[in-house]
Design a protein around this motif. Structure first.
Motif, PDB file in Angstrom:
ATOM      1  N   GLY A  11     -11.169  45.647  21.609  1.00  0.00           N
ATOM      2  CA  GLY A  11     -11.122  46.751  20.656  1.00  0.00           C
ATOM      3  C   GLY A  11      -9.977  47.704  20.924  1.00  0.00           C
ATOM      4  O   GLY A  11      -9.805  48.665  20.217  1.00  0.00           O
ATOM      5  N   LEU A  12      -9.225  47.424  21.973  1.00  0.00           N
ATOM      6  CA  LEU A  12      -8.236  48.413  22.406  1.00  0.00           C
ATOM      7  C   LEU A  12      -6.830  48.073  21.938  1.00  0.00           C
ATOM      8  O   LEU A  12      -6.498  46.937  21.615  1.00  0.00           O
ATOM      9  N   LEU A  13      -6.019  49.118  21.935  1.00  0.00           N
ATOM     10  CA  LEU A  13      -4.622  48.998  21.590  1.00  0.00           C
ATOM     11  C   LEU A  13      -3.911  48.338  22.773  1.00  0.00           C
ATOM     12  O   LEU A  13      -4.110  48.734  23.911  1.00  0.00           O
ATOM     13  N   ASN A  14      -3.095  47.337  22.484  1.00  0.00           N
ATOM     14  CA  ASN A  14      -2.404  46.660  23.583  1.00  0.00           C
ATOM     15  C   ASN A  14      -0.958  47.163  23.678  1.00  0.00           C
ATOM     16  O   ASN A  14      -0.035  46.566  23.124  1.00  0.00           O
ATOM     17  N   MET A  15      -0.776  48.261  24.381  1.00  0.00           N
ATOM     18  CA  MET A  15       0.546  48.870  24.423  1.00  0.00           C
ATOM     19  C   MET A  15       1.531  48.045  25.237  1.00  0.00           C
ATOM     20  O   MET A  15       2.736  48.091  25.016  1.00  0.00           O
ATOM     21  N   LYS A  16       1.006  47.268  26.180  1.00  0.00           N
ATOM     22  CA  LYS A  16       1.898  46.452  26.987  1.00  0.00           C
ATOM     23  C   LYS A  16       2.568  45.408  26.089  1.00  0.00           C
ATOM     24  O   LYS A  16       3.778  45.208  26.138  1.00  0.00           O
ATOM     25  N   LYS A  17       1.754  44.796  25.254  1.00  0.00           N
ATOM     26  CA  LYS A  17       2.287  43.815  24.317  1.00  0.00           C
ATOM     27  C   LYS A  17       3.243  44.494  23.332  1.00  0.00           C
ATOM     28  O   LYS A  17       4.298  43.952  22.990  1.00  0.00           O
ATOM     29  N   ARG A  49       5.113  47.098  23.803  1.00  0.00           N
ATOM     30  CA  ARG A  49       6.405  47.371  24.437  1.00  0.00           C
ATOM     31  C   ARG A  49       7.220  46.087  24.607  1.00  0.00           C
ATOM     32  O   ARG A  49       8.423  46.069  24.370  1.00  0.00           O
ATOM     33  N   ALA A  50       6.534  45.008  24.977  1.00  0.00           N
ATOM     34  CA  ALA A  50       7.243  43.736  25.132  1.00  0.00           C
ATOM     35  C   ALA A  50       7.821  43.291  23.790  1.00  0.00           C
ATOM     36  O   ALA A  50       8.965  42.828  23.696  1.00  0.00           O
ATOM     37  N   GLU A  51       7.014  43.461  22.746  1.00  0.00           N
ATOM     38  CA  GLU A  51       7.469  43.076  21.411  1.00  0.00           C
ATOM     39  C   GLU A  51       8.707  43.871  21.008  1.00  0.00           C
ATOM     40  O   GLU A  51       9.663  43.333  20.453  1.00  0.00           O
ATOM     41  N   VAL A  52       8.679  45.163  21.299  1.00  0.00           N
ATOM     42  CA  VAL A  52       9.802  46.021  20.939  1.00  0.00           C
ATOM     43  C   VAL A  52      11.055  45.624  21.721  1.00  0.00           C
ATOM     44  O   VAL A  52      12.156  45.576  21.176  1.00  0.00           O
ATOM     45  N   SER A  96      14.422  44.370  19.956  1.00  0.00           N
ATOM     46  CA  SER A  96      15.632  45.111  20.237  1.00  0.00           C
ATOM     47  C   SER A  96      16.741  44.158  20.680  1.00  0.00           C
ATOM     48  O   SER A  96      17.889  44.275  20.258  1.00  0.00           O
ATOM     49  N   GLU A  97      16.374  43.159  21.486  1.00  0.00           N
ATOM     50  CA  GLU A  97      17.373  42.188  21.933  1.00  0.00           C
ATOM     51  C   GLU A  97      17.803  41.275  20.804  1.00  0.00           C
ATOM     52  O   GLU A  97      18.975  41.014  20.597  1.00  0.00           O
ATOM     53  N   ARG A  98      16.810  40.829  20.049  1.00  0.00           N
ATOM     54  CA  ARG A  98      17.085  39.868  18.984  1.00  0.00           C
ATOM     55  C   ARG A  98      18.051  40.441  17.948  1.00  0.00           C
ATOM     56  O   ARG A  98      18.921  39.744  17.443  1.00  0.00           O
ATOM     57  N   TYR A  99      17.908  41.722  17.639  1.00  0.00           N
ATOM     58  CA  TYR A  99      18.753  42.304  16.604  1.00  0.00           C
ATOM     59  C   TYR A  99      19.884  43.154  17.152  1.00  0.00           C
ATOM     60  O   TYR A  99      20.599  43.804  16.393  1.00  0.00           O
ATOM     61  N   GLY A 100      20.036  43.169  18.476  1.00  0.00           N
ATOM     62  CA  GLY A 100      21.148  43.899  19.066  1.00  0.00           C
ATOM     63  C   GLY A 100      21.111  45.392  18.822  1.00  0.00           C
ATOM     64  O   GLY A 100      22.148  46.044  18.721  1.00  0.00           O
ATOM     65  N   LEU A 101      19.912  45.951  18.696  1.00  0.00           N
ATOM     66  CA  LEU A 101      19.778  47.395  18.504  1.00  0.00           C
ATOM     67  C   LEU A 101      19.038  47.951  19.720  1.00  0.00           C
ATOM     68  O   LEU A 101      17.829  47.773  19.848  1.00  0.00           O
ATOM     69  N   ALA A 102      19.795  48.591  20.612  1.00  0.00           N
ATOM     70  CA  ALA A 102      19.206  49.014  21.879  1.00  0.00           C
ATOM     71  C   ALA A 102      18.273  50.201  21.703  1.00  0.00           C
ATOM     72  O   ALA A 102      18.662  51.220  21.138  1.00  0.00           O
ATOM     73  N   VAL A 103      17.040  50.066  22.169  1.00  0.00           N
ATOM     74  CA  VAL A 103      16.107  51.192  22.209  1.00  0.00           C
ATOM     75  C   VAL A 103      15.277  51.083  23.488  1.00  0.00           C
ATOM     76  O   VAL A 103      15.115  50.002  24.030  1.00  0.00           O
ATOM     77  N   ASP A 104      14.762  52.221  23.931  1.00  0.00           N
ATOM     78  CA  ASP A 104      13.891  52.236  25.095  1.00  0.00           C
ATOM     79  C   ASP A 104      12.462  52.406  24.589  1.00  0.00           C
ATOM     80  O   ASP A 104      12.101  53.449  24.069  1.00  0.00           O
ATOM     81  N   PRO A 105      11.615  51.351  24.720  1.00  0.00           N
ATOM     82  CA  PRO A 105      10.288  51.395  24.099  1.00  0.00           C
ATOM     83  C   PRO A 105       9.418  52.542  24.592  1.00  0.00           C
ATOM     84  O   PRO A 105       8.539  52.998  23.868  1.00  0.00           O
ATOM     85  N   ALA A 106       9.644  53.019  25.815  1.00  0.00           N
ATOM     86  CA  ALA A 106       8.737  54.031  26.365  1.00  0.00           C
ATOM     87  C   ALA A 106       9.185  55.450  26.064  1.00  0.00           C
ATOM     88  O   ALA A 106       8.433  56.392  26.285  1.00  0.00           O
ATOM     89  N   ALA A 107      10.410  55.626  25.551  1.00  0.00           N
ATOM     90  CA  ALA A 107      10.915  56.987  25.315  1.00  0.00           C
ATOM     91  C   ALA A 107      10.153  57.671  24.194  1.00  0.00           C
ATOM     92  O   ALA A 107       9.640  57.025  23.287  1.00  0.00           O
TER      93      ALA A 107
END
Ligand SMILES: Nc1ncnc2c1ncn2[C@@H]1O[C@H](COP(=O)(O)OP(=O)(O)OP(=O)(O)O)[C@@H](O)[C@H]1O
Ligand SMILES: [Mg+2]
Lengths: 328, 502
Positions: free
Chosen positions: B110-116, B118-121, B125-136
């Motif tokens: 029932g919980l939000l999977n933030m680890k997943k 962040r991994a997805e993000v 980010s890599e796939r589209y070459g747009l750098a972002v920091d998921p935790a910021a």
């Protein structure tokens, strides 16, 4: 942040040290004071949860006082009329939800000023309960105390935490549950998004209006339970103006707790302790000052201590603003 | 088979403006349709109607042949439509990952999977070459980063129709190239794309078809092959536009802005500006070139008193300015066009007239003592609205009702219309149409020629090189070189920006 945390830790340690000292001096009295503190703090904590559930979705609810008052009334009169505590509790929940739904209707659909909407609920509740109130009702039985086997035998903590009525247990568990829900579930993420920046939620396919209705109505149910706790479990009766401003105090505790369920619980429990200690001082006739000042004491202590511990507060950004899609 | 998107006779009336006037157009699968038009032409209004964010007064919108219910965003998303919003739709107090997954969250139990999440993000980010920091936290991030988040949010879901409302307004040229590649790849996979942009180069590069709006109407449909940048500009604005900047020689005088040993920390308390020394002379434009996140934002905010200066000094005309006191800094003669227009530039619930005197409300002639002078405020607003071509039905309308480019014009008009010794301009032409860019560039040069010093920060290296007299290259919080703009070598500047010193 870390500075704040260390401040809080000092505060906790100080409170614990004071109680350890008193427990050492007089175990029985200290235990009863702390146990009473939980009973005093719980309705405030639950009422603060009502505020948190609403404000986190962006709806200001100053109708908590009225919601509790009218549900306390419903609980008591239904329970004493049909001679069933359970049905009284259910009545309180239903009435609380109705109050919540009414607030949602006014604030979400009609886009009324939310302070006015809340005030309407308070006036309605005061008027209805005064009008319908009749002397001479009594509850069929007291709310049973449930002592948790084994755990109740732990010294100090047993009697303090594990010898209460059912609504107390439910309330404490619910608050932890709400904390988990708010910060670790999909519902919580969406709720917070709607309260901070409804446009983001809307454009991500989250219905702002639906979530606001849901949360405000559910919060009403929690307010109903808080009211039922007062009339069925804590006091066992009902009177005019029964809630005595608890709904407003709860709003302050919500802010001190930074819209965080556990923070608000801590603030409410601190208030409960202040009140229980004051009571004990009066019973022991340690202090000899006018009653009015004694009654002020918990409020003054809470304000002083929490102002020291609370730090900077920031309410949900979209609080109080009706959402209009076209502005997205 | 029915086209992917059909817009049939859509009209939308706002108080005093017919934002969309009987618009019809179609988009097929795999097609990139560029939507061009001046600021306030009605582009955003149209795509918001398609995305279910507003209810048109007339017309019909069909997706894959089926009409949509106006105003039902959730249903439109369910039909496979994604959108990048001109006004970022991001929750400031949430993390990048939380923002990107909102609405379609990964769960565990029932919980939000933030680890997943962040991994997805990170993968996105890599796939589209747009750098972002998921935790910021979003509120700590500069606008370019916010733009990348907004784009990733839309790219995360597999969609059939992608609406892009000025996705590149604050991206750097490299990021834009990479983004255009993404657009091409998606189109080749059969995604239909609506691209709104003011950068004609992008239109020429990726569009299959160009639809031009003016005053809420479709005024032309063409293709990049049949047209060129000048032709498109003319079609948009209704007159010929000079796309190059014409400027005379600079006649620099005494220093007006002096930055000495400036050190500034970012929101995470890390050193973002590290001992910067820079002088801007009267009568010159100094451009700050750099990859975003190398301290430009912190530098600008510290100069303007919006962020504490940990060390060092900022002097205007030789007089030190106050630390952390934006109003005092402004009074000492610095005008400022902030990069984040919605956060620092405007009060969206105030009228346009009030926004045009936002930092002079307490000064003559807009106030006499404690009393505001409504007559002067109104007069000022009428003059500026006309001069800067701000498209609005009324100066009493709130700033929030303006189109994005017109909001930007309000800020530029306010800042340029005052007396200033120094102008600090961050992304001054963000989201502005080609016609108005020409005008604003002329105004910047005119300010220079009047003897002001201009510090220009822009994600567009082209804008910096064409406007500036000198270019300061910033990397890792330091100014690594100051060059003459005439004859500056782009490749060399690029290497400096990347932190490769000789
Ligand atoms: N919520 C609103 N209330 C009133 N008027 C509005 C509102 N939104 C847009 N408008 C008006 O509708 C017109 C079209 O605005 P729109 O945002 O569609 O322009 P645009 O083509 O996207 O321009 P830009 O290039 O500046 O983004 C403008 O004149 C604007 O003032
Ligand atoms: Mg627009």
């Amino acid at each position: 942040m870390s500075q704040l945390k260390s401040k809080r830790n000092y505060l906790l340690i100080a409170v614990a040290a004071v109680f350890a000292y008193f427990y050492h001096k007089d175990g029985a009295v200290t235990t009863s004071v702390v146990s009473t503190a939980i009973s005093f703090g719980l309705p405030l904590a639950l009422a603060a949860m009502v505020g948190i559930m609403c404000e986190r979705t962006g709806i200001v609810n100053i109708g908590i006082e009225g919601t509790m008052l009218i549900s306390a009334f419903a609980a008591f009169f239904v329970a004493s009329t049909v001679k069933s505590i359970i049905i009284g509790l259910i009545a309180a929940i239903v009435v609380g939800m109705l109050a919540g739904f009414l607030l949602a209707l006014m604030a979400v659909s009609w886009r009324m000023d939310q302070i006015i909407a809340g005030t309407i609920i308070n006036i309605l509740a005061t008027g209805l309960t005064s009008f319908l109130f009749k002397q001479g009702h009594t509850l069929p039985s007291a709310m049973p105390e449930i002592d948790i086997p084994v755990l109740q035998n732990i010294p100090f903590f047993g009697p303090v935490l594990f010898m209460h009525g059912p609504i107390t247990y439910f309330g404490l568990i619910f608050i932890v549950f709400l904390w988990v829900a708010l910060f670790h579930t999909v519902w919580g993420l969406r709720t917070r998004a709607v309260g901070e920046h409804p446009g983001s939620a809307d454009t991500a396919g989250v219905s702002v209006l639906r979530l606001r209705y849901l949360n405000v109505t559910l919060a009403g149910a929690v307010g109903g339970i808080a009211g039922a706790f007062l009339s069925l479990e804590l006091v066992g009766s009902f009177e005019r103006g029964f809630t005595a401003g608890k709904g407003f105090t709860a709003l302050a505790l919500m802010i001190f707790g930074r819209w965080n369920p556990l923070g608000a619980l801590a603030a409410a429990m601190f208030f409960g302790i202040a009140q229980a200690v004051t009571n004990q001082l009066m019973i022991d006739q340690v202090v000899n000052i006018p009653q009015q000042f004694v009654n002020m004491l918990p409020y003054v202590m809470t304000i002083l201590v929490l102002a020291f511990a609370a730090g900077k507060v920031r309410p949900p950004a979209a609080e109080g603003q009706p959402y209009e899609k076209e502005q997205a | 088979m029915a086209p992917l998107l059909e817009v049939i006779g859509v009209s939308k009336q706002y108080p005093g403006v017919l934002a969309n006037d009987d618009i019809s157009l179609t988009v097929d699968s795999g097609e990139v349709v560029a939507l061009l038009g001046e600021n306030g032409a009605g582009k955003s209004t149209l795509v918001k109607a398609v995305f279910g964010l507003l209810r048109p007064d007339a017309g019909e919108i069909r997706i894959k042949g089926e009409p949509i219910v106006f105003g039902d965003t959730n249903a439109v998303i369910g039909r496979g439509v994604g959108m990048v919003h001109q006004h970022f739709q991001l929750v400031p107090v949430m993390s990048v990952a939380e923002n990107i997954v909102l609405g379609d969250e990964p769960r565990r139990g029932g919980l939000l999977n933030m680890k997943k999440a962040r991994a997805e993000v990170r993968a996105l980010s890599e796939r589209y070459g747009l750098a972002v920091d998921p935790a910021a936290m979003v509120e700590d991030l500069p606008v370019g980063m916010q733009q990348r988040i907004e784009i990733l949010k839309a790219l995360r879901k597999e969609v059939d129709l992608l609406i892009l409302d000025e996705p590149t307004a604050v991206l750097t040229p490299q990021e834009i190239d990479e983004f255009l590649n993404v657009v091409r790849v998606l189109a080749s996979q059969g995604v239909g794309i609506v691209l709104i942009t003011h950068k004609l180069r992008e239109v020429m590069a990726v569009a299959d078809r160009v639809v031009v709006l003016r005053g809420g109407k479709v005024v032309g449909i063409t293709t990049p092959k049949e047209s060129n940048e000048e032709g498109l500009a003319q079609l948009m604005v209704g007159r010929s536009v000079v796309l190059r900047v014409n400027k005379g020689d600079a006649h620099p005088g005494k220093p007006v802005l002096t930055i000495k040993g400036l050190e500034v920390r970012d929101d995470r308390k890390l050193k973002a500006v590290d001992g910067v020394n820079l002088e801007v002379l009267s009568g010159e434009i100094v451009g700050v070139a750099g990859v975003e996140g190398n301290g430009q934002r912190e530098l600008v905010e510290a100069i303007c008193g919006m962020r504490p200066r940990a060390a060092g000094e900022v002097l205007v005309g030789g007089v030190p300015t106050e630390n952390m006191h934006p109003h005092a800094v402004h009074l000492s003669g610095i005008s400022h066009i902030p990069e984040d227009r919605e956060k620092h530039g405007l009060v969206s619930s105030y009228s346009i007239a009030d926004n045009l005197v936002l930092n002079q409300f307490d000064q003559e002639p807009f106030a006499r003592g404690w009393i505001r002078n409504a007559g002067e405020i109104t007069k000022n607003a009428h003059v500026l609205v006309k001069q800067f071509d701000i498209r609005t039905p009324s100066i009493k309308a709130t700033a929030g009702t303006l189109s994005g480019g017109n909001m930007q014009k309000v800020i530029v008009a306010r800042e340029l219309s005052q007396d200033f010794h120094v102008l600090v301009a961050a992304q001054p032409t963000r989201g502005i149409d080609v016609g108005s860019i020409e005008f604003i560039h002329k105004q910047l040069i005119a300010a220079r020629d009047r003897g002001a010093g201009v510090l220009l920060v822009s994600a567009e290296l082209d804008e910096i090189l064409s406007l500036s007299d000198r270019v300061a290259v910033m990397s890792g919080g330091k100014i690594v070189a100051v060059l003459d703009a005439t004859g500056a070598d782009r490749a060399y500047i690029g290497r400096l920006m990347a932190g490769l010193h000789d």
